[in-house]
Design an enzyme around this catalytic site. Sequence first.
Site, PDB file in Angstrom:
ATOM      1  N   PHE A  23       0.896  -1.164   0.000  1.00  0.00           N
ATOM      2  CA  PHE A  23       0.000   0.000   0.000  1.00  0.00           C
ATOM      3  C   PHE A  23       0.930   1.208   0.000  1.00  0.00           C
ATOM      4  O   PHE A  23       1.458   1.580   1.048  1.00  0.00           O
ATOM      5  CB  PHE A  23      -0.902  -0.006   1.238  1.00  0.00           C
ATOM      6  N   ASP A  24       1.136   1.785  -1.158  1.00  0.00           N
ATOM      7  CA  ASP A  24       2.267   2.695  -1.264  1.00  0.00           C
ATOM      8  C   ASP A  24       2.046   4.030  -0.568  1.00  0.00           C
ATOM      9  O   ASP A  24       3.003   4.725  -0.253  1.00  0.00           O
ATOM     10  CB  ASP A  24       2.650   2.876  -2.731  1.00  0.00           C
ATOM     11  N   PHE A  25       0.800   4.379  -0.295  1.00  0.00           N
ATOM     12  CA  PHE A  25       0.547   5.587   0.490  1.00  0.00           C
ATOM     13  C   PHE A  25       0.584   5.262   1.980  1.00  0.00           C
ATOM     14  O   PHE A  25       1.228   5.950   2.765  1.00  0.00           O
ATOM     15  CB  PHE A  25      -0.814   6.192   0.129  1.00  0.00           C
ATOM     16  N   GLY A  26      -0.099   4.190   2.361  1.00  0.00           N
ATOM     17  CA  GLY A  26      -0.235   3.870   3.778  1.00  0.00           C
ATOM     18  C   GLY A  26       0.994   3.196   4.367  1.00  0.00           C
ATOM     19  O   GLY A  26       1.310   3.386   5.538  1.00  0.00           O
TER      20      GLY A  26
ATOM     21  N   ASP B 277     -26.020   5.773  20.956  1.00  0.00           N
ATOM     22  CA  ASP B 277     -25.038   6.215  21.946  1.00  0.00           C
ATOM     23  C   ASP B 277     -23.852   5.260  21.991  1.00  0.00           C
ATOM     24  O   ASP B 277     -23.924   4.126  21.543  1.00  0.00           O
ATOM     25  CB  ASP B 277     -25.685   6.245  23.348  1.00  0.00           C
TER      26      ASP B 277
ATOM     27  N   TYR C 193      10.352   0.886  -8.166  1.00  0.00           N
ATOM     28  CA  TYR C 193       9.314   1.363  -9.071  1.00  0.00           C
ATOM     29  C   TYR C 193       9.074   2.857  -8.947  1.00  0.00           C
ATOM     30  O   TYR C 193       9.319   3.446  -7.904  1.00  0.00           O
ATOM     31  CB  TYR C 193       8.005   0.611  -8.765  1.00  0.00           C
TER      32      TYR C 193
ATOM     33  N   GLY D 120       4.145   3.403   2.984  1.00  0.00           N
ATOM     34  CA  GLY D 120       5.367   4.197   2.790  1.00  0.00           C
ATOM     35  C   GLY D 120       5.061   5.684   2.859  1.00  0.00           C
ATOM     36  O   GLY D 120       5.396   6.359   3.828  1.00  0.00           O
ATOM     37  N   GLY D 121       4.377   6.161   1.847  1.00  0.00           N
ATOM     38  CA  GLY D 121       4.058   7.585   1.826  1.00  0.00           C
ATOM     39  C   GLY D 121       4.686   8.219   0.600  1.00  0.00           C
ATOM     40  O   GLY D 121       5.896   8.191   0.413  1.00  0.00           O
TER      41      GLY D 121
END
Lengths: 747, 747
Positions: free
Chosen positions: B332-335, B636, B417, B337-338
């Site tokens: 998951f290249d955003f989550g 609630d 990549y 690594g970033g």
Amino acid sequence: MMEASTTAALPHPLAQLSRDEFIKARDIVVNLYGPDASLYFRSIYLNEPKRAELVGFLQVEHAGTLSETTPRPPRQAMVDYDFITSDEQRYTRTVVDVVSGDVVSNESVERGSQPYFSVDEILLFQDACVESDLFKDAMAEFTLPENFNVTIDPWPYGGPDVEEGIPPRYMQGLVFATDASKNNPDSNHYGYPIPIIPVMDLATKQVIRVDRLVTGGSQDGLAPEPQTDTPKKLFQNSKPAEYVPELIDGPLRADLKPLNIIQPEGASFIAHPDGLIEWQKWRLRLGFTPREGAVLHDVCYDNRPILYRLSYSELTVPYADPRPPFHRKQAFDFGDGGMGRASNDLELGCDCLGAIHYVDSYLAATDGSPTPAKSVICLHEQDNGILWKHTNFRTSRAVVTRMREFVVQFIVTLANYEYIFAYKLDLAGGISIETRMTGIVSVVGIDEGASSSYGTTVSPGVLAQNHQHIFAVRIDPAMDSYASGDTQIVVEESVGQSMHPRTNPTGNLYEVQRQTVNKATWMDAKPRLNRLIKLENANKKNAISGRPIGYRLVPQATQMLLAHERSMVAARARFAQHHVWVTGYRDGELWAAGEFTNQSREEKGGVADMVKRGDWFTDEGRVRNGTMPGDVVDTDGTRQDEVARRSSPVVWAVFGMTHNPRVEDWPVMPVETHQMHLRPVDFFTANPALDVPSTKNTTSVLLSCCGNTDLETKPSVQEDPASHLQGSGPDIDAQMAGAKTDAEVDS
Amino acid sequence: MMEASTTAALPHPLAQLSRDEFIKARDIVVNLYGPDASLYFRSIYLNEPKRAELVGFLQVEHAGTLSETTPRPPRQAMVDYDFITSDEQRYTRTVVDVVSGDVVSNESVERGSQPYFSVDEILLFQDACVESDLFKDAMAEFTLPENFNVTIDPWPYGGPDVEEGIPPRYMQGLVFATDASKNNPDSNHYGYPIPIIPVMDLATKQVIRVDRLVTGGSQDGLAPEPQTDTPKKLFQNSKPAEYVPELIDGPLRADLKPLNIIQPEGASFIAHPDGLIEWQKWRLRLGFTPREGAVLHDVCYDNRPILYRLSYSELTVPYADPRPPFHRKQAFDFGDGGMGRASNDLELGCDCLGAIHYVDSYLAATDGSPTPAKSVICLHEQDNGILWKHTNFRTSRAVVTRMREFVVQFIVTLANYEYIFAYKLDLAGGISIETRMTGIVSVVGIDEGASSSYGTTVSPGVLAQNHQHIFAVRIDPAMDSYASGDTQIVVEESVGQSMHPRTNPTGNLYEVQRQTVNKATWMDAKPRLNRLIKLENANKKNAISGRPIGYRLVPQATQMLLAHERSMVAARARFAQHHVWVTGYRDGELWAAGEFTNQSREEKGGVADMVKRGDWFTDEGRVRNGTMPGDVVDTDGTRQDEVARRSSPVVWAVFGMTHNPRVEDWPVMPVETHQMHLRPVDFFTANPALDVPSTKNTTSVLLSCCGNTDLETKPSVQEDPASHLQGSGPDIDAQMAGAKTDAEVDS
């Protein structure tokens, strides 16, 4: 003039007709009938060689061993004309040999098939209309504002209703008014539609009927309102629809600074006078036909053939307004008109930027003489961003190459509308086929205050009707071989798999499944299966992967024809109902909707008929064929082109745009762009663009923050590009310090 | 330094943190724990204002009436770090007010959720690996050729198997060898895969396991071969996989002539230091976050808002090789690594051409200090061909305008990549979102002679496994209004109709059908229905058409996730199963697959959960909601973000590429490009690009036939562009005469 006597000076078999050949072809036909005959010429152009005859020549040519004794296919011209007698105007096609002067064949079309319109027919329409009493009577039902003149756009008649029998050759017209007070011949008449459609018999030049159009909203029913005695005042609340710069409302934007494409050493391609083009390991022959515009022949990379021929084949534009006679608004822009005939004279610095080469052609005047068609194709290169890049994160070294493309572009105007067609070759062995749609949407009148679900009110009183554009591109492959039987078509899909303790224990497996196309067929795009159409060489494997050499086409998942399957609109455009057709090759079989689309009631000889014919590509296809309906293998008395046989496969890629107009499409529409790509798959043994230099462009310049102020005060920046090579980015501390001064709170 | 004391100098609420703010935020957190605490910083960045607090400010700003008394949202920073004790390394997020110095919130994540990797973790991996005995033992099973050194690419561990319980924080590594004899640190190691995967506990830096990989063909089963006593000789028949120019086999091509983009007056955009960008009636705020890279805020045209925020949200890359442990190759290249953290330092003349402005940022070092991230975004303009054209066939006058685009580009490297992301604004009110994929495909070893259906042999001994890339783009609209409740999402389809004697007598009608999205939901692309997603203002109608003001998105009909629905790969990426998600807006809810993807076993807090929450957009949606499973309205004890409510809709557009590698993708892959478009539909009252000047570009030059010979002999051509304005094309007679001399037979 130098006498050309060597074989090297013989025209290439795929070269366009020269002016002399053109004139000779015309003269042969004139002589055939004698001086008193009345001939009305439509087109004169190269009769392309039969594939079986050309392939041997191409093989010798590519081997570099052409000589005087190399067998050549005959050099022939197609001459399309009407032979006019007191009884009839008979559309005829004569094929002549422009070397020997022989007549090779001479055929008239059957009654009911109508050829495309000539430019002459298009131009005579308006004057003949406005002189007609029927037209004058119809116009008397309206009052136009002062200084408004009638302007008529000729249109093909579409498919005649069943009750019309076999009508003569018709043309219909959409009628508009031009505001003459603007005193500008380019004032846009499309903003002022007049709700009548005259229908003309083109043989007699007589208007035979003027249809009255419905102008209410979609709630008002399909039939025209009853006439009243008082002429209807038109354009009471209309607004001008100008697009030429001197007539538009308000100033042009002045803050778009120039962006120039400069090629100081010229372009990287060579365009030879006989149509041969060489660029970056690519090599092709450029053709131009009256019906198709630009055509690519014998497209090779590193001297390996990829495509035998690539062309746009057809385009149908059906309108979805159900109120008669709008159901007959269905153009076939290749078959009814002809993209080559309608091609623009392209202009330097407008249609392409950079270093441009223009290609000319000849079209036939009605007397058969060659009329120059100037600059109908432009050739140039484009930068299309990054081609490949990799940064080694350990060393931070980046290697970047830029994607250069070679573009073959032509643009056509069909009355109100424009298409921009481009074939693009790239550095990585890819071929892109790009279509842009622009120009002015076709409109009709709508009463003030009415609204319609049949289209969009784009200006007061102006309804742009919902419609579709459906294109067919013909892809005739020669996959690393000209030999018949080498090219095969394979459908490849990526398919998720059930979980299975032994083969797919964790469920992440998907399979790449292949199916060879054994016989002529159609198929649809299946994006959820990632369906690809592969053009492969059945007999050559990639040395690295062990898989067949090939190219892939991603069929375009676009909406297909929406007209009901029992409608005449659908019957005329069977090709527009599926995304991909694979048919058996026949010489001259180039038309997805058949040759005669004008005034057709059904598609004849189009891709649907080609599939029905039942050609096969493999032994399995032949076996399967035995049980197919429409199988006429070895049947006597059948026309040669209707007999099934083993053939080389031809792929027809169909894509569409459903155009429910936006207000933004008025008065002239920003381009809608569509692209389709052919890409090598295991055709090469590595990335073919690996040898593209990663040269840094030395003319790019750095902009500091706050726009262009730096550049404005330092014009020398642009003149000494080398001085900008040192720094690759602004100094971050200086910039952040600047940001603090300008924009930060002192906390 | 000048003291900034006026409100004009306050930072814009959307401006990136300044260096001082960054340092202040870090210091607040350090002070929170005291000087002896062990803190390991991951990220420090702007905590974007809550929408409700920002909107008032934006309205005042756009009205041009900002003053000292204008209420401003708090200026806050997010600080992500690990608080390390003897027991644990606790990932914590502290939000601090960088003006007041207050700690706003302080939260640790629950055990089992793993944050993204820091650059430091990535860099420490190789050395810690090669020192490990387990790794040395594994390597002893192989013999490498002389002078080959081990190189390890760190990878996220993927979803742990169920039997692993809740494992500690892991990293796995793909192991390769580098040919040191090349004496070049950029010699490509990816051509030499070693079939082991070490797994490291990142807290202890200990390798806890070394997985042995299968290297047979797909017929050899899923389990690794039994070990033998003799070390296996690797790379016996391998070939180098070099891409840096000095190492590739053979010369670089030398015939690609320069193509320069010259903007003599600079660029047409203004990039202010605080992130405000103005270009051609567009105006936006440019952000940059460690996870997303470039983000567009408050995108307006003519001061009318269109998008509140536009960003790439997530990308998952699952591999389809079923042989364990390859099922855990799912990034998951955003989550994990970033994209911001992995952004390239862009280089002038390589990544963009023309007049370029670069934007910098800061990233956090492990001690929390600001590390400059130089030139992580480039801003520039491009020419993209014809924008609109019309030729009046009666006068032959053509009016042509060129499409200029403003491009916000950033490029990331994730080990092997590369992704190239670009937001493009155009002159016709359009926004394009472009993704290019390049770099080096992920490979593993395959025995000589074996073949595999799990991937492609791209080089001897090198298998590039089949995989998918599935992206999510987050589109947060503000359609001509910032007010909650104004923006609505409508699904529009074009649908063929039955024939009907009264309403559709000829069968050409199709209907444009609309359906408002009343509550959170997902949907798929339906190209056969021409399904469009429209972002509309529910309360504003277009003055011309009477229809809602809006923009449209064509959802991309691409293949979605293929992994089995019961697989962990699928559970981790629910977002990747549908093309479009529409969810209710929540501040900070930016992640399609949830915030914590690293080592996740399922998607938590991603779009699927947001839909389940049951937010509604209309009264009808609220009513319908009552019957929905998962409806927790007014319950609630539920977390605030889990309670359904009336919300503003956010659209998530998902598209994918199924990548079954080609030999041409080796050793570095030519770009695969994907585009998605947002276009105005009845947002304007006419074509917004009507005022674009149809200026002829005076620097384009004419090439005669046969390539560039003319230019080479006349270099002055380029220096005096005006001299080329007279002729718009070659003289046709001269050209045809030339063609005759060169290439025609004398007949």
